[in-house]
Design a protein around this motif. Structure first.
Motif, PDB file in Angstrom:
ATOM      1  N   VAL A 135      -4.120   1.118  -2.928  1.00  0.00           N
ATOM      2  CA  VAL A 135      -3.106   1.583  -3.799  1.00  0.00           C
ATOM      3  C   VAL A 135      -2.163   2.312  -2.896  1.00  0.00           C
ATOM      4  O   VAL A 135      -2.368   2.778  -1.759  1.00  0.00           O
ATOM      5  CB  VAL A 135      -3.736   2.608  -4.967  1.00  0.00           C
ATOM      6  N   CYS A 136      -0.915   2.407  -3.464  1.00  0.00           N
ATOM      7  CA  CYS A 136       0.124   3.033  -2.654  1.00  0.00           C
ATOM      8  C   CYS A 136       0.993   3.861  -3.793  1.00  0.00           C
ATOM      9  O   CYS A 136       0.742   3.692  -4.972  1.00  0.00           O
ATOM     10  CB  CYS A 136       1.223   2.014  -2.165  1.00  0.00           C
ATOM     11  N   HIS A 137       1.463   4.854  -3.227  1.00  0.00           N
ATOM     12  CA  HIS A 137       2.612   5.765  -4.150  1.00  0.00           C
ATOM     13  C   HIS A 137       3.968   5.865  -3.283  1.00  0.00           C
ATOM     14  O   HIS A 137       3.929   5.832  -2.215  1.00  0.00           O
ATOM     15  CB  HIS A 137       2.059   7.021  -4.149  1.00  0.00           C
ATOM     16  N   PRO A 138       4.874   5.568  -4.276  1.00  0.00           N
ATOM     17  CA  PRO A 138       6.297   5.474  -3.498  1.00  0.00           C
ATOM     18  C   PRO A 138       6.961   6.553  -3.233  1.00  0.00           C
ATOM     19  O   PRO A 138       8.086   6.478  -2.580  1.00  0.00           O
ATOM     20  CB  PRO A 138       7.028   4.580  -4.806  1.00  0.00           C
ATOM     21  N   SER A 139       6.619   7.960  -3.239  1.00  0.00           N
ATOM     22  CA  SER A 139       7.378   9.049  -3.260  1.00  0.00           C
ATOM     23  C   SER A 139       6.558  10.269  -3.228  1.00  0.00           C
ATOM     24  O   SER A 139       6.093  10.959  -4.164  1.00  0.00           O
ATOM     25  CB  SER A 139       8.315   9.403  -4.333  1.00  0.00           C
ATOM     26  N   LEU A 140       6.049  10.575  -2.022  1.00  0.00           N
ATOM     27  CA  LEU A 140       5.228  11.901  -1.859  1.00  0.00           C
ATOM     28  C   LEU A 140       5.651  12.531  -0.380  1.00  0.00           C
ATOM     29  O   LEU A 140       6.259  11.898   0.519  1.00  0.00           O
ATOM     30  CB  LEU A 140       3.594  11.469  -1.556  1.00  0.00           C
ATOM     31  N   LEU A 141       5.536  14.163  -0.460  1.00  0.00           N
ATOM     32  CA  LEU A 141       6.011  14.694   0.644  1.00  0.00           C
ATOM     33  C   LEU A 141       4.631  14.847   1.355  1.00  0.00           C
ATOM     34  O   LEU A 141       3.556  14.221   1.089  1.00  0.00           O
ATOM     35  CB  LEU A 141       5.907  16.115   0.394  1.00  0.00           C
ATOM     36  N   MET A 142       4.645  14.884   2.831  1.00  0.00           N
ATOM     37  CA  MET A 142       3.698  14.724   3.800  1.00  0.00           C
ATOM     38  C   MET A 142       3.129  16.238   3.891  1.00  0.00           C
ATOM     39  O   MET A 142       3.797  17.151   4.063  1.00  0.00           O
ATOM     40  CB  MET A 142       4.191  14.351   5.110  1.00  0.00           C
ATOM     41  N   ASN A 143       1.610  16.434   4.009  1.00  0.00           N
ATOM     42  CA  ASN A 143       0.964  17.329   4.169  1.00  0.00           C
ATOM     43  C   ASN A 143      -0.219  17.114   4.717  1.00  0.00           C
ATOM     44  O   ASN A 143      -0.617  16.053   4.794  1.00  0.00           O
ATOM     45  CB  ASN A 143       0.836  18.438   3.097  1.00  0.00           C
TER      46      ASN A 143
ATOM     47  N   PHE B 180       1.627   7.081   6.094  1.00  0.00           N
ATOM     48  CA  PHE B 180       2.715   7.670   5.557  1.00  0.00           C
ATOM     49  C   PHE B 180       3.866   6.714   6.242  1.00  0.00           C
ATOM     50  O   PHE B 180       3.622   6.223   7.450  1.00  0.00           O
ATOM     51  CB  PHE B 180       3.205   8.809   6.048  1.00  0.00           C
ATOM     52  N   SER B 181       4.841   6.532   5.448  1.00  0.00           N
ATOM     53  CA  SER B 181       5.994   5.261   6.115  1.00  0.00           C
ATOM     54  C   SER B 181       6.848   6.356   6.920  1.00  0.00           C
ATOM     55  O   SER B 181       6.637   7.437   6.941  1.00  0.00           O
ATOM     56  CB  SER B 181       6.670   4.674   4.792  1.00  0.00           C
ATOM     57  N   ASP B 182       7.912   5.821   7.427  1.00  0.00           N
ATOM     58  CA  ASP B 182       9.084   6.198   7.893  1.00  0.00           C
ATOM     59  C   ASP B 182       9.648   7.036   6.991  1.00  0.00           C
ATOM     60  O   ASP B 182       9.458   6.882   5.468  1.00  0.00           O
ATOM     61  CB  ASP B 182      10.089   5.556   8.613  1.00  0.00           C
TER      62      ASP B 182
ATOM     63  N   LYS C  82      -5.334   5.205   3.396  1.00  0.00           N
ATOM     64  CA  LYS C  82      -5.669   5.308   4.809  1.00  0.00           C
ATOM     65  C   LYS C  82      -6.815   4.159   5.266  1.00  0.00           C
ATOM     66  O   LYS C  82      -7.791   4.015   4.554  1.00  0.00           O
ATOM     67  CB  LYS C  82      -6.198   6.599   5.255  1.00  0.00           C
ATOM     68  N   GLY C  83      -6.288   3.269   6.166  1.00  0.00           N
ATOM     69  CA  GLY C  83      -7.262   2.302   6.441  1.00  0.00           C
ATOM     70  C   GLY C  83      -6.233   1.160   6.957  1.00  0.00           C
ATOM     71  O   GLY C  83      -5.111   1.104   6.912  1.00  0.00           O
ATOM     72  N   LEU C  84      -6.844  -0.110   7.493  1.00  0.00           N
ATOM     73  CA  LEU C  84      -6.289  -1.206   8.007  1.00  0.00           C
ATOM     74  C   LEU C  84      -5.421  -1.762   6.985  1.00  0.00           C
ATOM     75  O   LEU C  84      -4.299  -2.206   7.312  1.00  0.00           O
ATOM     76  CB  LEU C  84      -7.258  -2.454   8.285  1.00  0.00           C
ATOM     77  N   TRP C  85      -5.882  -2.025   5.577  1.00  0.00           N
ATOM     78  CA  TRP C  85      -4.881  -2.334   4.765  1.00  0.00           C
ATOM     79  C   TRP C  85      -3.624  -1.638   4.473  1.00  0.00           C
ATOM     80  O   TRP C  85      -2.680  -2.038   4.389  1.00  0.00           O
ATOM     81  CB  TRP C  85      -5.820  -2.753   3.376  1.00  0.00           C
ATOM     82  N   GLY C  86      -3.868  -0.215   4.164  1.00  0.00           N
ATOM     83  CA  GLY C  86      -2.705   0.626   4.227  1.00  0.00           C
ATOM     84  C   GLY C  86      -1.717   0.567   5.223  1.00  0.00           C
ATOM     85  O   GLY C  86      -0.547   0.588   5.080  1.00  0.00           O
ATOM     86  N   GLN C  87      -2.374   0.508   6.446  1.00  0.00           N
ATOM     87  CA  GLN C  87      -1.237   0.674   7.661  1.00  0.00           C
ATOM     88  C   GLN C  87      -0.539  -0.593   7.758  1.00  0.00           C
ATOM     89  O   GLN C  87       0.504  -0.749   8.044  1.00  0.00           O
ATOM     90  CB  GLN C  87      -2.364   0.511   8.825  1.00  0.00           C
ATOM     91  N   LYS C  88      -1.120  -1.829   7.363  1.00  0.00           N
ATOM     92  CA  LYS C  88      -0.403  -3.153   7.167  1.00  0.00           C
ATOM     93  C   LYS C  88       0.703  -2.995   6.218  1.00  0.00           C
ATOM     94  O   LYS C  88       1.891  -3.340   6.415  1.00  0.00           O
ATOM     95  CB  LYS C  88      -1.343  -4.345   6.880  1.00  0.00           C
ATOM     96  N   VAL C  89       0.389  -2.500   4.954  1.00  0.00           N
ATOM     97  CA  VAL C  89       1.513  -2.362   3.866  1.00  0.00           C
ATOM     98  C   VAL C  89       2.524  -1.566   4.598  1.00  0.00           C
ATOM     99  O   VAL C  89       3.691  -1.801   4.373  1.00  0.00           O
ATOM    100  CB  VAL C  89       0.893  -1.881   2.748  1.00  0.00           C
ATOM    101  N   ILE C  90       2.368  -0.247   5.187  1.00  0.00           N
ATOM    102  CA  ILE C  90       3.065   0.712   5.536  1.00  0.00           C
ATOM    103  C   ILE C  90       4.241   0.080   6.534  1.00  0.00           C
ATOM    104  O   ILE C  90       5.159   0.079   6.783  1.00  0.00           O
ATOM    105  CB  ILE C  90       2.568   1.968   5.783  1.00  0.00           C
ATOM    106  N   GLU C  91       3.595  -0.825   7.561  1.00  0.00           N
ATOM    107  CA  GLU C  91       4.476  -1.317   8.618  1.00  0.00           C
ATOM    108  C   GLU C  91       5.373  -2.336   7.911  1.00  0.00           C
ATOM    109  O   GLU C  91       6.497  -2.292   8.444  1.00  0.00           O
ATOM    110  CB  GLU C  91       3.560  -2.344   9.336  1.00  0.00           C
ATOM    111  N   GLN C  92       4.997  -3.146   6.953  1.00  0.00           N
ATOM    112  CA  GLN C  92       6.156  -3.907   6.306  1.00  0.00           C
ATOM    113  C   GLN C  92       7.107  -3.272   5.461  1.00  0.00           C
ATOM    114  O   GLN C  92       8.137  -3.487   5.280  1.00  0.00           O
ATOM    115  CB  GLN C  92       5.294  -4.912   5.404  1.00  0.00           C
ATOM    116  N   VAL C  93       6.465  -2.089   4.697  1.00  0.00           N
ATOM    117  CA  VAL C  93       7.675  -0.970   4.161  1.00  0.00           C
ATOM    118  C   VAL C  93       8.675  -0.673   5.310  1.00  0.00           C
ATOM    119  O   VAL C  93       9.751  -0.473   4.939  1.00  0.00           O
ATOM    120  CB  VAL C  93       6.802   0.087   3.447  1.00  0.00           C
TER     121      VAL C  93
END
Length: 288
Positions: A85-93, A102-104, A236-247
């Motif tokens: 799953v993904c969330h479109p708007s969170l702060l980093m902590n 996390f995306s850029d 966090k994981g391979l799937w999430g990393q791939k999605v974030i790279e595309q984002v």
């Protein structure tokens, strides 16, 4: 024997097909948090993060984009369980970095303020600093001043530190998942103050058509930065990393002032717009 082998191959093929289908499904978790996320109608809605998701969908056509209304606490729980799953708007902590990628930076927001009814300002004079800001730590330790916070929500560094330091939290109420509730409580005098972004207050005023007779004041928080950055996050994981790279790749194509930045300006309280524009000009995360 031949039938057993064929059956085994068929089951293996079905498993691979199901896995591919799961990896191509992108579930966006959307909590009721306008003006960032609006779940009042069809999704994506009218919010700032909704505008970002609307931008991303055609640029990530390999995914089947789905939406689930979920509180921040549920989003944490699903990511802790490893759900894709993904969330479109969170702060980093640090707590979130443990379970999320996390995306850029995607959102540029003026940082939190203390929102107070003008007719109750005298109750807060003891916590005002010489520069007009307020001491969040001493404020949150006053058991006679009541506020409300959302479970699992991240605030500015000073607010987070102050809340973590409070031992007796009976005067710090846990708000429900409905965004407007704490604002209604403040306007009605049930709570004394609220930590909120200027853009949150701006949205609330627009929804109320600014018809209330109650005058509010926003006060900066001592020690906090002028602005704060928000991010897209995935499990966090391979799937999430791939999605974030595309984002990230899609964000880079959006230019120095993406459409969701203008939406941020549209919802920001009018008296804060000039401050936003000056801060954005000096610190924009979208410049090459």
């Amino acid at each position: 024997m031949k039938n057993i082998v064929l059956t085994t191959l068929l089951l293996a093929s079905l498993h691979v097909t199901a896995s591919q289908a799961d990896s191509n499904k992108l579930v966006w978790l959307m909590n009721d948090f306008p003006p960032f996320i609006d779940v009042s109608g069809s999704m994506p809605g009218r919010g700032i993060a909704d505008e970002l998701v609307r931008y991303l969908i055609p640029r990530m056509p390999e995914y089947q984009h789905e939406f689930e209304v979920a509180s921040i606490a549920r989003a944490h729980g699903l990511m802790e369980q490893g759900e894709q799953v993904c969330h479109p708007s969170l702060l980093m902590n640090e707590d979130r970095k443990r379970i999320m990628v996390f995306s850029d930076p995607v959102f540029f927001i003026l940082t939190h303020r203390v929102l107070i009814r003008k007719d109750r300002l005298d109750r807060f004079s003891a916590y005002l600093m010489p520069d007009g800001s307020i001491d969040a730590k001493r404020l949150t330790h006053d058991p006679n001043l009541v506020t409300a916070i959302t479970e699992r929500r991240a605030y500015s560094p000073s607010i987070n530190a102050a809340l973590e330091d409070v031992a007796d939290t009976r005067h710090i109420l846990k708000a429900g998942v409905q965004f407007n509730s704490p604002f209604h409580q403040l306007m009605s005098g049930w709570i004394d103050y609220l930590f909120a972004y200027p853009v949150e207050y701006g949205w609330y005023r627009k929804q109320q058509n600014e018809s209330s007779d109650v005058v509010m004041r926003t006060i900066p928080i001592s020690g906090d930065p002028e602005f704060i950055l928000g991010y897209v996050t995935c499990t966090k994981g391979l799937w999430g990393q791939k999605v974030i790279e595309q984002v990230n790749a899609a964000i880079k194509e959006a230019g120095p002032r993406p459409s969701w930045v203008q939406k941020t300006v549209d919802y920001t309280a009018p008296e804060e717009v000039e401050r936003f524009e000056k801060a954005f000009e000096r610190n924009s995360p979208f410049l090459p």
